[in-house]
Design a protein around this motif. Sequence first.
Motif, PDB file in Angstrom:
ATOM      1  N   LEU A 137      40.957 -85.909 -27.798  1.00 36.02           N
ATOM      2  CA  LEU A 137      41.267 -86.420 -27.200  1.00 36.02           C
ATOM      3  C   LEU A 137      42.220 -87.571 -26.776  1.00 36.02           C
ATOM      4  CD1 LEU A 137      38.538 -86.506 -24.535  1.00 36.02           C
ATOM      5  CD2 LEU A 137      37.947 -89.215 -25.370  1.00 36.02           C
ATOM      6  N   GLU A 138      42.378 -88.030 -27.599  1.00 38.47           N
ATOM      7  CA  GLU A 138      43.124 -88.971 -28.161  1.00 38.47           C
ATOM      8  C   GLU A 138      45.234 -87.846 -27.933  1.00 38.47           C
ATOM      9  OE1 GLU A 138      43.268 -91.850 -28.717  1.00 38.47           O
ATOM     10  OE2 GLU A 138      41.505 -92.487 -28.361  1.00 38.47           O
ATOM     11  N   ARG A 139      44.665 -87.280 -28.714  1.00 33.06           N
ATOM     12  CA  ARG A 139      45.882 -86.591 -28.867  1.00 33.06           C
ATOM     13  C   ARG A 139      46.859 -85.774 -27.344  1.00 33.06           C
ATOM     14  NH1 ARG A 139      46.775 -81.385 -28.192  1.00 33.06           N
ATOM     15  NH2 ARG A 139      48.614 -79.576 -28.668  1.00 33.06           N
ATOM     16  N   LEU A 140      44.798 -84.854 -26.092  1.00 34.10           N
ATOM     17  CA  LEU A 140      45.284 -85.404 -24.818  1.00 34.10           C
ATOM     18  C   LEU A 140      46.192 -86.125 -24.370  1.00 34.10           C
ATOM     19  CD1 LEU A 140      45.831 -82.937 -23.134  1.00 34.10           C
ATOM     20  CD2 LEU A 140      43.437 -83.794 -22.821  1.00 34.10           C
ATOM     21  N   TYR A 141      45.413 -87.165 -24.870  1.00 36.72           N
ATOM     22  CA  TYR A 141      46.059 -88.913 -23.448  1.00 36.72           C
ATOM     23  C   TYR A 141      47.090 -88.462 -23.509  1.00 36.72           C
ATOM     24  CZ  TYR A 141      46.758 -93.754 -22.429  1.00 36.72           C
ATOM     25  OH  TYR A 141      46.837 -94.687 -22.648  1.00 36.72           O
ATOM     26  N   ASN A 142      48.012 -88.454 -24.944  1.00 38.92           N
ATOM     27  CA  ASN A 142      49.035 -89.262 -25.789  1.00 38.92           C
ATOM     28  C   ASN A 142      49.981 -88.232 -24.508  1.00 38.92           C
ATOM     29  OD1 ASN A 142      48.087 -91.236 -27.204  1.00 38.92           O
ATOM     30  ND2 ASN A 142      47.814 -90.721 -29.094  1.00 38.92           N
ATOM     31  N   ILE A 143      49.614 -86.684 -24.878  1.00 37.68           N
ATOM     32  CA  ILE A 143      50.442 -86.218 -24.091  1.00 37.68           C
ATOM     33  C   ILE A 143      50.941 -86.434 -22.628  1.00 37.68           C
ATOM     34  CG2 ILE A 143      50.927 -83.627 -23.883  1.00 37.68           C
ATOM     35  CD1 ILE A 143      49.976 -83.384 -26.672  1.00 37.68           C
ATOM     36  N   LEU A 144      49.424 -86.710 -22.056  1.00 37.43           N
ATOM     37  CA  LEU A 144      49.637 -86.445 -20.601  1.00 37.43           C
ATOM     38  C   LEU A 144      50.392 -87.733 -20.722  1.00 37.43           C
ATOM     39  CD1 LEU A 144      45.671 -84.698 -19.907  1.00 37.43           C
ATOM     40  CD2 LEU A 144      48.207 -84.094 -19.724  1.00 37.43           C
ATOM     41  N   LYS A 145      50.168 -88.798 -20.981  1.00 35.95           N
ATOM     42  CA  LYS A 145      50.664 -90.728 -20.766  1.00 35.95           C
ATOM     43  C   LYS A 145      51.976 -90.400 -20.963  1.00 35.95           C
ATOM     44  CE  LYS A 145      50.740 -95.193 -23.198  1.00 35.95           C
ATOM     45  NZ  LYS A 145      50.474 -95.835 -21.839  1.00 35.95           N
ATOM     46  N   ASP A 198      57.732 -92.729 -14.024  1.00 37.60           N
ATOM     47  CA  ASP A 198      57.940 -93.790 -14.261  1.00 37.60           C
ATOM     48  C   ASP A 198      56.624 -95.719 -13.854  1.00 37.60           C
ATOM     49  OD1 ASP A 198      60.060 -96.211 -15.778  1.00 37.60           O
ATOM     50  OD2 ASP A 198      60.926 -96.506 -14.107  1.00 37.60           O
ATOM     51  N   GLU A 199      55.498 -95.087 -14.458  1.00 41.06           N
ATOM     52  CA  GLU A 199      54.246 -95.893 -14.307  1.00 41.06           C
ATOM     53  C   GLU A 199      53.250 -95.925 -14.902  1.00 41.06           C
ATOM     54  OE1 GLU A 199      53.297 -95.311  -9.962  1.00 41.06           O
ATOM     55  OE2 GLU A 199      51.478 -94.266 -10.946  1.00 41.06           O
ATOM     56  N   GLU A 200      52.906 -96.854 -15.735  1.00 42.04           N
ATOM     57  CA  GLU A 200      51.650 -96.395 -16.300  1.00 42.04           C
ATOM     58  C   GLU A 200      50.406 -95.110 -16.494  1.00 42.04           C
ATOM     59  OE1 GLU A 200      49.557 -99.832 -19.667  1.00 42.04           O
ATOM     60  OE2 GLU A 200      50.269-100.282 -17.575  1.00 42.04           O
ATOM     61  N   PHE A 201      50.168 -94.511 -17.438  1.00 41.24           N
ATOM     62  CA  PHE A 201      49.203 -94.580 -17.476  1.00 41.24           C
ATOM     63  C   PHE A 201      48.209 -94.529 -18.021  1.00 41.24           C
ATOM     64  CE2 PHE A 201      46.955 -89.922 -18.972  1.00 41.24           C
ATOM     65  CZ  PHE A 201      46.574 -89.540 -17.162  1.00 41.24           C
ATOM     66  N   GLU A 202      47.191 -95.278 -17.587  1.00 45.01           N
ATOM     67  CA  GLU A 202      45.462 -96.253 -18.302  1.00 45.01           C
ATOM     68  C   GLU A 202      44.764 -94.793 -18.593  1.00 45.01           C
ATOM     69  OE1 GLU A 202      45.476 -99.946 -16.609  1.00 45.01           O
ATOM     70  OE2 GLU A 202      46.233 -99.439 -15.215  1.00 45.01           O
ATOM     71  N   LYS A 203      44.162 -95.075 -19.957  1.00 46.45           N
ATOM     72  CA  LYS A 203      43.663 -94.453 -20.601  1.00 46.45           C
ATOM     73  C   LYS A 203      41.867 -95.301 -19.448  1.00 46.45           C
ATOM     74  CE  LYS A 203      43.348 -93.977 -24.623  1.00 46.45           C
ATOM     75  NZ  LYS A 203      42.843 -93.960 -26.194  1.00 46.45           N
ATOM     76  N   ASN A 204      42.022 -95.915 -19.272  1.00 48.49           N
ATOM     77  CA  ASN A 204      40.618 -96.563 -19.049  1.00 48.49           C
ATOM     78  C   ASN A 204      40.913 -96.104 -17.780  1.00 48.49           C
ATOM     79  OD1 ASN A 204      38.488 -96.817 -21.217  1.00 48.49           O
ATOM     80  ND2 ASN A 204      39.986 -98.673 -21.843  1.00 48.49           N
ATOM     81  N   ARG A 205      41.517 -96.196 -16.165  1.00 50.40           N
ATOM     82  CA  ARG A 205      41.569 -95.922 -15.179  1.00 50.40           C
ATOM     83  C   ARG A 205      41.766 -94.648 -14.809  1.00 50.40           C
ATOM     84  NH1 ARG A 205      42.736-100.518 -12.293  1.00 50.40           N
ATOM     85  NH2 ARG A 205      43.462-101.832 -13.543  1.00 50.40           N
ATOM     86  N   ALA A 206      42.573 -94.542 -15.015  1.00 46.86           N
ATOM     87  CA  ALA A 206      43.201 -92.953 -15.303  1.00 46.86           C
ATOM     88  C   ALA A 206      42.357 -91.802 -15.724  1.00 46.86           C
ATOM     89  CB  ALA A 206      44.950 -92.917 -14.738  1.00 46.86           C
ATOM     90  N   PHE A 207      43.313 -92.053 -17.415  1.00 46.18           N
ATOM     91  CA  PHE A 207      42.391 -90.699 -18.249  1.00 46.18           C
ATOM     92  C   PHE A 207      40.627 -90.057 -18.760  1.00 46.18           C
ATOM     93  CE2 PHE A 207      41.748 -88.899 -22.019  1.00 46.18           C
ATOM     94  CZ  PHE A 207      42.728 -88.076 -22.108  1.00 46.18           C
ATOM     95  N   LEU A 223      39.202 -89.113 -15.282  1.00 45.24           N
ATOM     96  CA  LEU A 223      40.023 -87.395 -15.313  1.00 45.24           C
ATOM     97  C   LEU A 223      38.831 -86.771 -16.193  1.00 45.24           C
ATOM     98  CD1 LEU A 223      43.869 -87.658 -14.684  1.00 45.24           C
ATOM     99  CD2 LEU A 223      42.289 -86.226 -13.354  1.00 45.24           C
ATOM    100  N   VAL A 224      38.997 -86.734 -16.927  1.00 47.22           N
ATOM    101  CA  VAL A 224      38.104 -86.045 -18.354  1.00 47.22           C
ATOM    102  C   VAL A 224      36.716 -86.104 -17.747  1.00 47.22           C
ATOM    103  CG1 VAL A 224      37.735 -85.779 -20.356  1.00 47.22           C
ATOM    104  CG2 VAL A 224      40.002 -86.787 -20.084  1.00 47.22           C
ATOM    105  N   VAL A 225      36.505 -86.354 -17.185  1.00 47.07           N
ATOM    106  CA  VAL A 225      34.802 -86.169 -17.276  1.00 47.07           C
ATOM    107  C   VAL A 225      34.924 -85.923 -15.103  1.00 47.07           C
ATOM    108  CG1 VAL A 225      32.777 -87.904 -16.061  1.00 47.07           C
ATOM    109  CG2 VAL A 225      34.489 -88.361 -17.822  1.00 47.07           C
ATOM    110  N   LYS A 226      36.109 -85.716 -14.474  1.00 46.56           N
ATOM    111  CA  LYS A 226      35.419 -85.616 -13.480  1.00 46.56           C
ATOM    112  C   LYS A 226      35.639 -83.929 -13.334  1.00 46.56           C
ATOM    113  CE  LYS A 226      36.540 -83.905  -8.729  1.00 46.56           C
ATOM    114  NZ  LYS A 226      34.920 -83.548  -8.216  1.00 46.56           N
ATOM    115  N   TYR A 227      36.745 -83.558 -14.212  1.00 45.48           N
ATOM    116  CA  TYR A 227      37.663 -81.659 -14.746  1.00 45.48           C
ATOM    117  C   TYR A 227      36.135 -81.351 -15.215  1.00 45.48           C
ATOM    118  CZ  TYR A 227      40.579 -82.945 -11.252  1.00 45.48           C
ATOM    119  OH  TYR A 227      42.024 -82.773  -9.872  1.00 45.48           O
TER     120      TYR A 227
END
Length: 136
Positions: A84-92, A100-109, A112-116
């Motif tokens: 999970l951490e690895r995937l977050y770091n790659i997608l981020k 050029d905008e922040e990809f927040e773990k709690n707000r976005a990642f 997404l993981v739960v939805k899909y």
Amino acid sequence: MSDERSERLRQRRKQSQERAQDVSGSETDEPAETGKSSKPSKPAEPDKQSEPSEPDETDVDEGSVKEEQVGTYMYLPKSQKKDLERLYNILKAEYEYEYDEEFEKNRAFYPLVVKYGLDSLEGLDASEIRERLDSL
């Protein structure tokens, strides 16, 4: 420290709302608004008034994730947590480079993981669930 930051954001948001009410002239709404959060905000109000430029800066920011979403805690095997951490770091990295905008773990990642993840589990029967559990 994050609780202090959340409280500061709440205070700034409250002050902005109060200023907006003062400008619109709706004084009858003010006591009700003050009553909602009187316990945590009363002691901190005088200190926050000494920071005139910060509320304007945070008005642009999105609200606290804690205020917008429900906290959910789970326990995962170490290998899944690492994946999970690895995937977050790659997608981020990819997202932030592209947009050029922040990809927040709690707000976005996590949403997404739960939805899909939910989408891929929907409609499974008991034997399919067993197969997926066995493959963990």
